[in-house]
Design an enzyme around this catalytic site. Sequence first.
Site, PDB file in Angstrom:
ATOM      1  N   LYS A 188      10.532   4.542   2.760  1.00  0.00           N
ATOM      2  CA  LYS A 188      11.500   4.057   3.747  1.00  0.00           C
ATOM      3  C   LYS A 188      11.191   2.616   4.163  1.00  0.00           C
ATOM      4  O   LYS A 188      10.078   2.309   4.605  1.00  0.00           O
ATOM      5  CB  LYS A 188      11.467   4.971   4.979  1.00  0.00           C
ATOM      6  CG  LYS A 188      12.031   6.356   4.693  1.00  0.00           C
ATOM      7  CD  LYS A 188      13.491   6.221   4.356  1.00  0.00           C
ATOM      8  CE  LYS A 188      14.224   7.525   4.245  1.00  0.00           C
ATOM      9  NZ  LYS A 188      15.601   7.321   3.751  1.00  0.00           N
ATOM     10  N   ASP A 241      -2.974   3.107   0.115  1.00  0.00           N
ATOM     11  CA  ASP A 241      -4.194   3.803   0.550  1.00  0.00           C
ATOM     12  C   ASP A 241      -5.184   3.750  -0.609  1.00  0.00           C
ATOM     13  O   ASP A 241      -4.787   3.908  -1.762  1.00  0.00           O
ATOM     14  CB  ASP A 241      -3.886   5.276   0.859  1.00  0.00           C
ATOM     15  CG  ASP A 241      -3.003   5.422   2.086  1.00  0.00           C
ATOM     16  OD1 ASP A 241      -2.814   4.420   2.802  1.00  0.00           O
ATOM     17  OD2 ASP A 241      -2.491   6.534   2.320  1.00  0.00           O
ATOM     18  N   CYS A 380     -32.134   1.246  18.680  1.00  0.00           N
ATOM     19  CA  CYS A 380     -31.966   0.847  20.080  1.00  0.00           C
ATOM     20  C   CYS A 380     -32.223   2.040  21.001  1.00  0.00           C
ATOM     21  O   CYS A 380     -33.362   2.460  21.143  1.00  0.00           O
ATOM     22  CB  CYS A 380     -30.604   0.198  20.278  1.00  0.00           C
ATOM     23  SG  CYS A 380     -30.625  -0.976  21.637  1.00  0.00           S
ATOM     24  N   HIS A 506     -30.247  -3.888  16.384  1.00  0.00           N
ATOM     25  CA  HIS A 506     -29.197  -3.190  15.627  1.00  0.00           C
ATOM     26  C   HIS A 506     -29.077  -3.782  14.219  1.00  0.00           C
ATOM     27  O   HIS A 506     -28.303  -4.711  14.006  1.00  0.00           O
ATOM     28  CB  HIS A 506     -27.845  -3.345  16.334  1.00  0.00           C
ATOM     29  CG  HIS A 506     -27.749  -2.595  17.611  1.00  0.00           C
ATOM     30  ND1 HIS A 506     -27.287  -1.305  17.672  1.00  0.00           N
ATOM     31  CD2 HIS A 506     -28.051  -2.951  18.877  1.00  0.00           C
ATOM     32  CE1 HIS A 506     -27.310  -0.888  18.929  1.00  0.00           C
ATOM     33  NE2 HIS A 506     -27.776  -1.874  19.687  1.00  0.00           N
ATOM     34  N   GLU A 508     -27.575  -2.634  11.774  1.00  0.00           N
ATOM     35  CA  GLU A 508     -26.282  -2.342  11.124  1.00  0.00           C
ATOM     36  C   GLU A 508     -25.314  -3.520  11.177  1.00  0.00           C
ATOM     37  O   GLU A 508     -24.421  -3.624  10.341  1.00  0.00           O
ATOM     38  CB  GLU A 508     -25.632  -1.096  11.746  1.00  0.00           C
ATOM     39  CG  GLU A 508     -25.166  -1.214  13.191  1.00  0.00           C
ATOM     40  CD  GLU A 508     -26.227  -0.834  14.212  1.00  0.00           C
ATOM     41  OE1 GLU A 508     -27.436  -0.980  13.909  1.00  0.00           O
ATOM     42  OE2 GLU A 508     -25.860  -0.408  15.318  1.00  0.00           O
TER      43      GLU A 508
END
Length: 566
Positions: A188, A241, A380, A506, A508
């Site tokens: 659509k 996706d 942490c 941290h 990450e």
Amino acid sequence: MKTKIIFVTGGVLSSLGKGLSSASIGALMECRGLTVANLKMDPYINVDPGTMSPYQHGEVYVTDDGAETDLDLGHYERFTSQTCTRQSNFTTGKVYESVIRKERRGEYLGRTVQVIPHITNEIKNRILRLATDTTDLLIVEVGGTVGDIESLPFLEAIRQLRFDWGAEHVLYAHVTLVPYLKTADELKTKPTQHSVKELRSIGVQPDILLCRSDRKLPADIKAKIALFCNLPAERVFSAPDIDCIYRLPLVFSEEGLATAICEELNIWTRNPDLRMWEDVVQRFTNPRATARIGIVGKYVHLVESYKSLNEALAHGGLPHQAAVELEFISSDELEKGATDLLDNVDAILVPGGFGERGSLGKILAITHARENKIPFLGICLGMQMAVVEFARNVLGLSDVNSQEFDQTPAHPVIHLMEEQKEVTMKGGTMRLGSYPCRIEENSLAHSIYGSTEINERHRHRYEVNNQYRDRLTAAGLRPTGTSPDGLLCEIVELKDHPWFFGCQFHPEYKSKPNSPHPIFTAFVRAALDAATRKEAADATEGTDGSQARLVGTVLQDPPGGVSVES
Ligand code: GLN
């Protein structure tokens, strides 16, 4: 060359992947040899995301220079080699704050201060300060969805910038949704038509559409969108996706997005070299082993709250060609007695966090990891809890706590330092951003980093209390990383344990798919090794030889000395 600017807006609804699209455009242009910078403009009123709930807004991302920012900056840093700064993200709140300050200082000379031009000028200035001599391409993501009231001043500012700088320097890319309706068996285009109509009504004609869909768009759909949205069909791109977010630069490249951007902005570049992304995707999609990591926390039901952590763990598997399966374990559930939740994981991670809720569950998980020699990483708050756990259960002290949860315990092993107390009382905040750390040789930390000097990003108030350092060390919990003056404990690790590591910073935030952070690489390795050990132990315990061979490759000979052939 004057900096070229791409504005990325979003239509129809949120969560279409505008941040990933902006980051992927950066990745693609870096592969062509350009220097890129990304900027995120957030239309909400909060002055910064530091105090926003991770429930609502996902993770707070921290930059080297100590800004608490939107998590999209994490995507930018993971997809490109840029280092974002506090200038890489601003909100409506920040814009109004500076305009009101200027007004109070009398800088507007008594004129009426208005959205146009004062707010829009402030927005433009904040964009243009990133258009430096060293930046070839600036990619500016406009937060929110077109049609939101609060986005209007931002859209007006970007409209003006094309007027000021010309079409060869400013390009508009719009991320929109093309849903597939199962009942009609059709893609659509109407939501996209409406979103572009809305944009055009405020004077912004998109040059490029990135159409989010569950599949690639066929040519007829692209042609239809092009006609209704007033742009050539070659400027309508699929954003389907995908199985792995790091495939997005490759998908965009196949669709010809980077070429289109270069044509529109009249940029001449070398041929793109996408090998690095191909290698990352190859590793992601062909795992040869799996590590199962249990993450114990209170925001466990929201993956967005641990965005960088989840990514960093996945990166940690790549050098081992291993997939990392994350098991989110609610600390509340552990407190209620569901410790069997820990049985199915190869390693345990307690991430950063704030507030007392769930701390008991985290401590239970740490005891389990320590006693059963399960690899453990505490980040942490996770490291602070490991120190509390150790003081309670190994040092045998009673009434031990972090001052975050109890101001006056008998043993505040985690506390506010004197200087920090002063800052906190003045309404100041946290130790934020990059700080150096000195690493002791002959330690796990040193074997991980291969260096004695590192820099990592921080976001916390509390610190390990130095009064307990000697006792902790003597009993086996060693501080192997400290601030260069030795005053702040940055890393702790446990003796006589295969892999038990806590860090006050941290890691990450600094992991990228093409250069995974060494702590995560080592942690995933430890998890894989633990899984192998467990398989071997299970196999040895098993009495049925055929079953033992099924679970592991470690057994050389089947039990009972029976040869495989017979
Ligand atoms: N709440 C703890 C502190 O302020 C830890 C913070 C964190 O984990 N980021 O020190």
